[in-house]
Design a protein around this motif. Structure first.
Motif, short mmCIF file in Angstrom:
data_model
loop_
_atom_site.label_atom_id
_atom_site.label_comp_id
_atom_site.label_asym_id
_atom_site.label_seq_id
_atom_site.Cartn_x
_atom_site.Cartn_y
_atom_site.Cartn_z
N ALA A 20 -3.78 2.82 20.37
CA ALA A 20 -4.30 4.07 20.06
C ALA A 20 -2.70 5.11 19.84
N ALA A 21 -2.32 5.24 20.56
CA ALA A 21 -0.90 6.01 20.25
C ALA A 21 0.07 4.96 19.46
N LEU A 22 -0.01 3.73 19.82
CA LEU A 22 1.20 2.84 18.53
C LEU A 22 0.70 2.87 16.98
N THR A 23 -0.78 3.22 16.92
CA THR A 23 -1.40 2.50 15.67
C THR A 23 -0.66 4.06 14.68
N ALA A 24 -1.03 5.61 15.73
CA ALA A 24 -0.19 6.87 15.26
C ALA A 24 1.23 6.60 14.80
N LEU A 25 2.00 6.17 15.93
CA LEU A 25 3.36 5.74 15.47
C LEU A 25 3.92 4.77 13.87
N ILE A 26 2.75 3.45 13.87
CA ILE A 26 3.09 3.16 12.85
C ILE A 26 2.31 3.80 12.08
N THR A 27 1.51 4.35 11.89
CA THR A 27 1.35 5.36 11.14
C THR A 27 2.27 6.30 10.04
N GLN A 28 2.68 7.16 10.87
CA GLN A 28 3.63 7.74 10.75
C GLN A 28 4.99 7.08 9.98
N LEU A 29 5.26 6.44 10.84
CA LEU A 29 6.62 5.19 9.94
C LEU A 29 5.96 4.88 8.35
N THR A 46 4.42 6.64 6.90
CA THR A 46 4.15 7.99 5.70
C THR A 46 5.79 8.15 5.57
N LEU A 47 6.72 7.63 6.46
CA LEU A 47 7.20 8.34 6.27
C LEU A 47 8.54 7.83 5.52
N ALA A 48 8.40 6.35 5.29
CA ALA A 48 8.77 5.11 4.51
C ALA A 48 8.54 5.57 3.07
N ALA A 49 7.03 6.37 3.18
CA ALA A 49 6.58 6.42 1.45
C ALA A 49 7.11 7.58 1.45
N PHE A 93 11.20 6.80 -0.03
CA PHE A 93 11.66 6.10 -0.69
C PHE A 93 10.64 6.67 -2.37
N GLY A 94 9.69 7.42 -2.10
CA GLY A 94 9.07 8.09 -3.30
C GLY A 94 10.66 9.27 -3.75
N GLY A 95 11.09 10.25 -2.28
CA GLY A 95 12.12 10.71 -2.84
C GLY A 95 12.96 10.37 -3.45
N PHE A 96 13.49 9.02 -3.16
CA PHE A 96 14.61 8.22 -3.61
C PHE A 96 14.54 7.79 -5.02
N ILE A 97 12.93 7.14 -5.86
CA ILE A 97 12.61 7.61 -6.94
C ILE A 97 12.71 8.29 -7.48
#
Length: 127
Positions: free
Chosen positions: A76-85, A87-90, A93-97
């Motif tokens: 569960a903790a690993l899933t939350a970490l991956i979800t946050q990563l 979201t951060l990447a999106a 990337f959206g800010g860069f665009i």
């Protein structure tokens, strides 16, 4: 463990009187008393091998449950970490665009191209 103390029991019949001559010549007279033997301790019930295996299986199952609880918490903790990563990447990337689109219209200089009628003869450009 101490041996059980003898328990006095009334005899069913009157015992006979006994006399004993001691080595120094004295005579001791009295009733002969039989010692009461305690009843044997009830034997332990036989423990079947299957019962032992079931008990050990229960102990093992409890140990595995604790490990599974930790494993599910880790997942569960690993899933939350991956979800946050993700979201951060999106967001990055959206800010860069957005920055690229907003700065493209504000550029003052650029290359101006004048398009005129070109002549192409035998795959050769004449302009």
């Amino acid at each position: 463990m101490r041996p059980a103390a003898p328990v006095p029991v009334q005899p069913h019949t009157v015992p006979s009187v006994a006399s004993v001559v001691l080595p120094d010549g004295r005579i001791v007279t009295g009733y002969a008393v039989d010692h009461v033997q305690p009843e044997p301790v009830a034997s332990k019930p036989v423990v079947f091998r299957a019962a032992v295996n079931i008990a050990l299986g229960g102990v093992g199952f409890l140990a595995v449950c604790g490990g599974l609880l930790l494993l599910t918490t880790f997942i569960a903790a690993l899933t939350a970490l991956i979800t946050q990563l993700i979201t951060l990447a999106a967001v990055l990337f959206g800010g860069f665009i957005v920055v690229q689109v907003l700065t493209a219209g504000s550029r003052g200089g650029g290359t101006t191209m004048n398009i005129r009628k070109a002549v192409i003869k035998r795959n050769h450009f004449h302009g």
